[in-house]
Design a protein around this motif. Sequence first.
Motif, PDB file in Angstrom:
ATOM      1  N   ILE A  24      -0.090  -4.224 -12.592  1.00  0.00           N
ATOM      2  CA  ILE A  24       0.531  -3.340 -13.573  1.00  0.00           C
ATOM      3  C   ILE A  24       1.079  -4.244 -14.661  1.00  0.00           C
ATOM      4  N   GLY A  25       0.586  -4.099 -15.869  1.00  0.00           N
ATOM      5  CA  GLY A  25       0.978  -5.023 -16.936  1.00  0.00           C
ATOM      6  C   GLY A  25       0.497  -6.422 -16.577  1.00  0.00           C
ATOM      7  N   ASP A  26       1.413  -7.363 -16.563  1.00  0.00           N
ATOM      8  CA  ASP A  26       0.997  -8.709 -16.177  1.00  0.00           C
ATOM      9  C   ASP A  26       1.547  -9.094 -14.804  1.00  0.00           C
ATOM     10  N   SER A  27       2.146  -8.136 -14.134  1.00  0.00           N
ATOM     11  CA  SER A  27       2.636  -8.423 -12.790  1.00  0.00           C
ATOM     12  C   SER A  27       1.911  -7.510 -11.808  1.00  0.00           C
ATOM     13  N   ASN A  28       2.011  -7.799 -10.512  1.00  0.00           N
ATOM     14  CA  ASN A  28       1.301  -6.925  -9.580  1.00  0.00           C
ATOM     15  C   ASN A  28       2.241  -5.878  -8.978  1.00  0.00           C
ATOM     16  N   PHE A  29       1.627  -4.825  -8.529  1.00  0.00           N
ATOM     17  CA  PHE A  29       2.359  -3.648  -8.072  1.00  0.00           C
ATOM     18  C   PHE A  29       3.403  -4.001  -7.020  1.00  0.00           C
ATOM     19  N   LEU A  30       3.009  -4.924  -6.148  1.00  0.00           N
ATOM     20  CA  LEU A  30       3.850  -5.259  -5.003  1.00  0.00           C
ATOM     21  C   LEU A  30       5.239  -5.702  -5.437  1.00  0.00           C
ATOM     22  N   ASN A  31       5.317  -6.462  -6.542  1.00  0.00           N
ATOM     23  CA  ASN A  31       6.622  -6.969  -6.945  1.00  0.00           C
ATOM     24  C   ASN A  31       7.292  -6.130  -8.022  1.00  0.00           C
ATOM     25  N   VAL A  32       6.518  -5.199  -8.639  1.00  0.00           N
ATOM     26  CA  VAL A  32       7.147  -4.293  -9.601  1.00  0.00           C
ATOM     27  C   VAL A  32       7.893  -3.194  -8.856  1.00  0.00           C
ATOM     28  N   TYR A  33       7.194  -2.587  -7.890  1.00  0.00           N
ATOM     29  CA  TYR A  33       7.830  -1.536  -7.086  1.00  0.00           C
ATOM     30  C   TYR A  33       7.903  -1.965  -5.624  1.00  0.00           C
ATOM     31  N   PRO A  34       8.765  -2.898  -5.290  1.00  0.00           N
ATOM     32  CA  PRO A  34       8.736  -3.415  -3.907  1.00  0.00           C
ATOM     33  C   PRO A  34       9.086  -2.356  -2.875  1.00  0.00           C
ATOM     34  N   ILE A  35      10.106  -1.520  -3.177  1.00  0.00           N
ATOM     35  CA  ILE A  35      10.522  -0.551  -2.162  1.00  0.00           C
ATOM     36  C   ILE A  35       9.436   0.475  -1.931  1.00  0.00           C
ATOM     37  N   LEU A  36       8.824   0.922  -3.047  1.00  0.00           N
ATOM     38  CA  LEU A  36       7.733   1.879  -2.927  1.00  0.00           C
ATOM     39  C   LEU A  36       6.588   1.280  -2.112  1.00  0.00           C
ATOM     40  N   SER A  37       6.316  -0.018  -2.332  1.00  0.00           N
ATOM     41  CA  SER A  37       5.186  -0.590  -1.584  1.00  0.00           C
ATOM     42  C   SER A  37       5.519  -0.718  -0.105  1.00  0.00           C
ATOM     43  N   ILE A  38       6.778  -1.006   0.204  1.00  0.00           N
ATOM     44  CA  ILE A  38       7.125  -1.067   1.630  1.00  0.00           C
ATOM     45  C   ILE A  38       6.966   0.308   2.259  1.00  0.00           C
ATOM     46  N   ILE A  39       7.421   1.336   1.527  1.00  0.00           N
ATOM     47  CA  ILE A  39       7.281   2.694   2.067  1.00  0.00           C
ATOM     48  C   ILE A  39       5.809   3.032   2.255  1.00  0.00           C
ATOM     49  N   LEU A  40       4.994   2.677   1.248  1.00  0.00           N
ATOM     50  CA  LEU A  40       3.563   2.962   1.352  1.00  0.00           C
ATOM     51  C   LEU A  40       2.954   2.253   2.557  1.00  0.00           C
ATOM     52  N   ALA A  41       3.348   0.983   2.751  1.00  0.00           N
ATOM     53  CA  ALA A  41       2.786   0.228   3.877  1.00  0.00           C
ATOM     54  C   ALA A  41       3.166   0.891   5.185  1.00  0.00           C
ATOM     55  N   PHE A  42       4.433   1.330   5.278  1.00  0.00           N
ATOM     56  CA  PHE A  42       4.829   1.987   6.523  1.00  0.00           C
ATOM     57  C   PHE A  42       4.093   3.302   6.712  1.00  0.00           C
ATOM     58  N   LEU A  43       3.896   4.030   5.594  1.00  0.00           N
ATOM     59  CA  LEU A  43       3.156   5.285   5.710  1.00  0.00           C
ATOM     60  C   LEU A  43       1.739   5.022   6.198  1.00  0.00           C
ATOM     61  N   MET A  44       1.094   4.014   5.626  1.00  0.00           N
ATOM     62  CA  MET A  44      -0.275   3.690   6.040  1.00  0.00           C
ATOM     63  C   MET A  44      -0.302   3.260   7.508  1.00  0.00           C
ATOM     64  N   GLY A  45       0.606   2.344   7.851  1.00  0.00           N
ATOM     65  CA  GLY A  45       0.621   1.801   9.212  1.00  0.00           C
ATOM     66  C   GLY A  45       0.842   2.893  10.229  1.00  0.00           C
ATOM     67  N   THR A  46       1.886   3.695   9.993  1.00  0.00           N
ATOM     68  CA  THR A  46       2.168   4.748  10.970  1.00  0.00           C
ATOM     69  C   THR A  46       1.062   5.790  10.960  1.00  0.00           C
ATOM     70  N   GLY A  47       0.516   6.066   9.742  1.00  0.00           N
ATOM     71  CA  GLY A  47      -0.540   7.074   9.664  1.00  0.00           C
ATOM     72  C   GLY A  47      -1.750   6.664  10.481  1.00  0.00           C
ATOM     73  N   VAL A  48      -2.215   5.438  10.259  1.00  0.00           N
ATOM     74  CA  VAL A  48      -3.402   4.969  10.984  1.00  0.00           C
ATOM     75  C   VAL A  48      -3.130   4.975  12.490  1.00  0.00           C
ATOM     76  N   ALA A  49      -1.944   4.484  12.882  1.00  0.00           N
ATOM     77  CA  ALA A  49      -1.636   4.420  14.306  1.00  0.00           C
ATOM     78  C   ALA A  49      -1.556   5.823  14.902  1.00  0.00           C
ATOM     79  N   THR A  50      -0.959   6.758  14.159  1.00  0.00           N
ATOM     80  CA  THR A  50      -0.837   8.118  14.663  1.00  0.00           C
ATOM     81  C   THR A  50      -2.203   8.736  14.891  1.00  0.00           C
ATOM     82  N   VAL A  51      -3.064   8.593  13.867  1.00  0.00           N
ATOM     83  CA  VAL A  51      -4.391   9.194  13.979  1.00  0.00           C
ATOM     84  C   VAL A  51      -5.166   8.563  15.127  1.00  0.00           C
TER      85      VAL A  51
END
Lengths: 526, 367
Positions: free
Chosen positions: B110-137
């Motif tokens: 995003i711009g000249d920085s990457n998403f991970l460090n622009v929205y760190p909290i959002l990315s952590i939430i996304l990672a947890f959503l993905m992790g739990t989602g895959v494990a649940t399924v």
Amino acid sequence: MMNKLLSKAIKNGLVAGVILIFFEMINFTSTIAVILEKMFVSDKKVKEVNPTYMIVIIGLILFLSTASFVRKNHLANEKSAAIKVLVSGLVSGLVSGILVSTLNAILGNYLNNGVDLRKYLDALSPDVIRNFLFQTDINNAIRIYMATTVGGAVLGAFASIVIQKASKLNGVFRSLKKGYNNLQIQKKCEKHPIIKKLFIVFVVIFIFALPMIINAYTISVLGIVFIYAILGLGLNLIVGLSGQLVFGYAAFYAIGAYTFALLTAPKPLGIEMSFIPAFIIALISSGIGGLLVGLPVMNLRGDYLAIVTLGFAEIIRILINSNILADYTGGPQGVKDIGQPHQPAFLVKILGKPLEENVWFLYLIIISLLVVIYIVYRLQYSRIGRSWEAMREDETVAQACGVTTSFYKVLAIVIGAIIAGAAGAIYVSRNTYTGPNEYAFMVSVNALAVVVIGGMGSIPGALLGAFIIKGLPELLRDLDNYRMLVFGALLIIMMVIRPEGLLPAKRRKLAVKPQSLEVLKEDLKP
Amino acid sequence: MDADKSTPTTIQKTKVNRINWLRLIVGICAGVFLVYRLIIQIIRPEYGPVYWLGFINTGLIVGGMYALIAIGYTLVYGVMMLINFAHGDIMMLGCFAGYFTFEYLDFLTIGDSNFLNVYPILSIILAFLMGTGVATVSGYFLEKIAYRPLRNSHVRLAPLISAVGASIFLETAAQIMFGPNKKTYKNPEILSRGSGLNINMEDGMIIITKTGIFSLVLAILLMIALYFFVQKTKLGKSIRAVSQDKATAQLMGINLDRVTSQTFLISGFLAGAAGVMWGLHNGIFNHYVGFLPGIKAFTAAVLGGIGNIPGAMAGGMILGIVESVGPAFLGIDFQLKDVISFTILILVLILKPSGLFGKSASNVEKV
């Protein structure tokens, strides 16, 4: 009705699509294609897989899945069967085709942009992706995928109808089979004492002639197979006969192997015993190991026992591997130059020259296998074996009938442990080297698989299981990567389809299943 | 089942007596040894207090993850009477899903920085959503494919062997798909590994890592949520009912199939969360990541009394602490910490098979 059928067909297509994608992710499809190609064409080194074979395999998967779908839903017997079958075939094929071609379009895009996917998806090297795109561009590949999946599915659907229509033929086969069974040739042969003895003599002669006619590679494979057969027989005693699930069987194997290795190797202890006393001590020590495990856990059942023994095996492995005991066990380096048995002098005299080392060892393994088979056979049909089987079927009832269950449980574990120790000692003596990683969890699982696949409590089953677990993968070297995968799936499928194993024990076969009990109740109603 | 529970025969009584002797001997030996080590630690301490605090710190963090996984074992055991051997591998799948999410978000610019460090909290939430989602399924499908057809199998060991098969299958599939080499989690900068609160003490310094605090807090929050979920909601009540008495629960109108599926969904969710935490905290992982935590979490579940949810939570915490404190306390090599947890498992099963918090009578019957 039609809506329900449609949603079912979509589901079927989704499942087939997911299977196809999974196969592509692990590069299974093209591996099979290469094997097929090698079968029909000469065994040239193929890097680019011929698209025809890929198409055949993908079509076949859809063919089978749709055929079983039509069969399961009994579509062939319904009204306007042809239309329904056509629709379900088309829908299934389309759905899975869309799934697979989407994946391939994405992968193809990455390939064209020069992204190497191997960092994240290990199996998908550029060559592999090109194979999956049939060596053409993305649009063509998508067309081929759609055509293949839809074609395979529709063909499969109609083939299922044809097979069901031809079920009259099936009846003919059945009556032929019935007539054959009525003749009872097989049973008469089995029961006739002379034929039985002749058969055994023939098998023994064949086994003893075997090492002379096969090459070195086969000898080494057979050696492993027979050692696993011994291991399986021992575990069969514990799991199959006495009904205790032991996961950590590798622990006893490791105890026997390490005792033998340390007693005969020049380093690290420097005892250098000869074969027979070291072997006997190895048996005794693994028996003691069995006793140590058996005593505390004799009041545990099923799942708990499994995990406790698994923990025990891990403890043994970690202890062997640790640096603390390295002065006594060799630590992670393992033990080298383990002693081997000498050929007896009379054998050399008779043959004129000593046998080759590996042939001699194969004979040794065969003899120990025969001894173990004899012991297990005698145990199985003795009072002890009957007590074990009673215990396996129902512990409380067995107790009420006067079986001291705790004693027999420990006895089963100890005898099983001794057999495992023998297998371990022979194994390390054959390899002349051993290290702690040879006794990982997978050994226990393999031994268990030998028992489960062969059939619990059955001696021929253990032999067959050993061939399947250790022999078959050697034949299918190309599939080596997928061995454990197939094996895991096979365990699940075996448990669902045929939980009693390929060659179930005779007494198991006699057991009354719950369904047949229901039928019996219905029959007995006044 | 119930008949032999209420009327113990004389044979069973004598058996119990004999086992008590064995228990007594083993218990006294273990107790004497522990007291001996305690005295030695007091007279001649090998480690200063800062080390002990450090051990407890590590133990709490790992214990939180063990507890989350252990809850999954306990829930499934309660409903199906089955040790879900593939549970550790469900956690592994969650770990991989989180890893891929972070990698993808790092790749996304995003711009000249990457998403991970622009929205760190959002990315952590996304990672947890993905992790739990895959494990649940995957937990859901695991139950559907490997366990449901076997529920009424006449071979007693069938479900357990099927579970082992599923475990092997998942591990090998992950190995072939994602490669056998070790991978490193890409944490966002606010949650970087190894940095955190530095607490200075007389004889040294402890680092309480950010990832550690994060994992522990999240684990405790999830456990509290689960506790209320199981106690208050209708699904929680039906899960408890099924684990108490299947037949009666069915008579009361509980759909056994649905409850079983939902139990697997919950246990998969928790395992997935534990997997992402494991990745965030430890960093390095591969396809075997689930094996040891799986077995240890099972130990924790047994320690707390299998089938008992608060017990599993406490057991996980206790096991985590004991495992990290144990080697120093017993004066043995740190390589042998796995030996300690397995020994605990064996000792618990010998001394008190119902676990530390289990109700004695009903649970012993299951062992």
